[in-house]
Design an enzyme around this catalytic site. Structure first.
Site, PDB file in Angstrom:
ATOM      1  N   GLY A  57      -8.006   3.212  10.302  1.00 55.26           N
ATOM      2  CA  GLY A  57      -8.724   1.947   9.859  1.00 55.26           C
ATOM      3  C   GLY A  57      -8.471   1.710   8.280  1.00 55.26           C
ATOM      4  O   GLY A  57      -9.057   0.559   7.993  1.00 55.26           O
ATOM      5  N   LYS A  60       0.781  -1.288  -0.038  1.00 52.52           N
ATOM      6  CA  LYS A  60       0.184  -0.103   0.073  1.00 52.52           C
ATOM      7  C   LYS A  60       0.979   1.161   0.027  1.00 52.52           C
ATOM      8  O   LYS A  60       1.721   1.235   1.085  1.00 52.52           O
ATOM      9  CB  LYS A  60      -1.010   0.096   1.182  1.00 52.52           C
ATOM     10  CG  LYS A  60      -1.815  -1.020   1.150  1.00 52.52           C
ATOM     11  CD  LYS A  60      -2.694  -1.332   2.457  1.00 52.52           C
ATOM     12  CE  LYS A  60      -1.607  -1.715   3.706  1.00 52.52           C
ATOM     13  NZ  LYS A  60      -2.457  -2.019   4.899  1.00 52.52           N
ATOM     14  N   CYS A  66      -6.853  -1.797   8.044  1.00 48.08           N
ATOM     15  CA  CYS A  66      -7.854  -3.067   8.359  1.00 48.08           C
ATOM     16  C   CYS A  66      -8.805  -3.268   7.443  1.00 48.08           C
ATOM     17  O   CYS A  66      -9.406  -4.322   7.119  1.00 48.08           O
ATOM     18  CB  CYS A  66      -8.286  -2.764   9.718  1.00 48.08           C
ATOM     19  SG  CYS A  66      -7.090  -2.224  10.880  1.00 48.08           S
ATOM     20  N   THR A 105      -8.579   8.867   8.184  1.00 42.45           N
ATOM     21  CA  THR A 105      -8.027   7.755   7.537  1.00 42.45           C
ATOM     22  C   THR A 105      -7.807   6.443   8.519  1.00 42.45           C
ATOM     23  O   THR A 105      -7.219   5.567   8.178  1.00 42.45           O
ATOM     24  CB  THR A 105      -6.660   7.945   6.763  1.00 42.45           C
ATOM     25  OG1 THR A 105      -5.592   8.512   7.701  1.00 42.45           O
ATOM     26  CG2 THR A 105      -7.023   8.929   5.524  1.00 42.45           C
TER      27      THR A 105
END
Length: 272
Positions: free
Chosen positions: A210, A175, A213, A208
């Site tokens: 979480g 990411k 998850c 932003t």
């Protein structure tokens, strides 16, 4: 009617934006039945983590056995595991029950900077969990910790992804949200042979909490429904983008993402 089941093994977030709460919301929104094993209880809100209270190893093992003996999941994800001992228990149960479609989100640090994985447990992630993973989803700081290399360029990301696959994860989703040098968020999907880059416009917001998850939970949900990894990641990418764009604006710090947004867009209730 086919019922697809997804299982999350992670910590509880009292603020509801991350951890077990984010995972179960995401599972529900994407049409899968969510199950959970809680590895730790955190006291936290948008301002930070005020406390971390690990669940006993006996309680964690019993939760995993309860699911494994009766409610075989179609996909499993791990989030905050906190300690080396917990990681070993989870890895042992994954092997014992032959759980497939395992997504490893190597949660190490909370949005506000609080550590969520003990330093000595990092090697256990590498040794015990990554070899079982279908997909691992590190962000850039987590990838740097796992690979012990500095990641600054796209070629660095490719090299780091290659190392993580060599550690055992079949696919890596790296990411790119922590790279603030560009107005695009660039994620990398690597399958051991091919590098696939996926881009979205960066949304300037502090809400932003979480995201990691939620992203990994969306991948897990789609794998549970039978999607291949590329399809699952593409849907998860759209899910997390919409959840950031359509802000809830809650709290005085790093607020949670909007888990309602993706499906509301699909129904046309939110104009894109």
């Amino acid at each position: 009617m086919t019922i697809y089941k997804a299982f999350t093994i992670a910590g509880s977030d009292s603020g509801g934006g991350a951890g077990i709460q984010a995972d179960l919301k995401t599972f529900q929104e994407l049409g899968v039945y969510g199950m959970s094993a809680i590895t730790a209880i955190t006291a936290q809100n948008t301002l930070g983590v005020q406390g971390v209270f690990p669940t006993s190893t006996e309680a964690i093992a019993m939760q995993l056995d309860s699911i494994g003996s009766d409610l075989a999941p179609d996909a499993v994800k791990t989030g905050m595991l906190f300690s080396e001992e917990i990681i070993r228990i989870v890895a042992d149960k994954v092997r014992r029950y032959n759980w497939r479609n395992l997504v490893i989100d190597p949660v190490m640090v909370a949005k506000g900077g609080s550590p969520l994985l003990q330093q000595e447990a990092v090697q256990s992630v590498i040794t015990h969990l990554l070899p079982l993973a279908l997909v691992s989803t590190p962000n850039l700081p987590e990838a740097e910790i796992l690979t012990r290399m500095s990641i600054r360029t796209l070629s660095d990301r490719e090299e780091a992804a290659k190392i993580i696959v060599q550690m055992g994860s079949q696919y890596v989703v790296m990411k790119g949200g922590h790279d603030t040098s560009t107005d695009q968020v660039v994620d990398l999907l690597y399958d051991g042979e091919n590098y696939i880059y996926m881009e979205n416009i960066r949304i300037e917001t502090r809400h932003t909490h979480g995201t990691g998850c939620t992203y990994s939970a969306a991948i897990t949900a789609e794998l549970a429904k039978g999607k291949n990894v590329l399809e699952a990641v593409q849907i998860a990418k759209a899910f997390i983008q919409s959840s950031i764009e359509d802000q809830l604006g809650m709290g005085s710090g790093h607020g949670p993402t909007n888990h309602f947004a993706y499906q509301r867009r699909q129904r046309g209730e939110i104009r894109v």
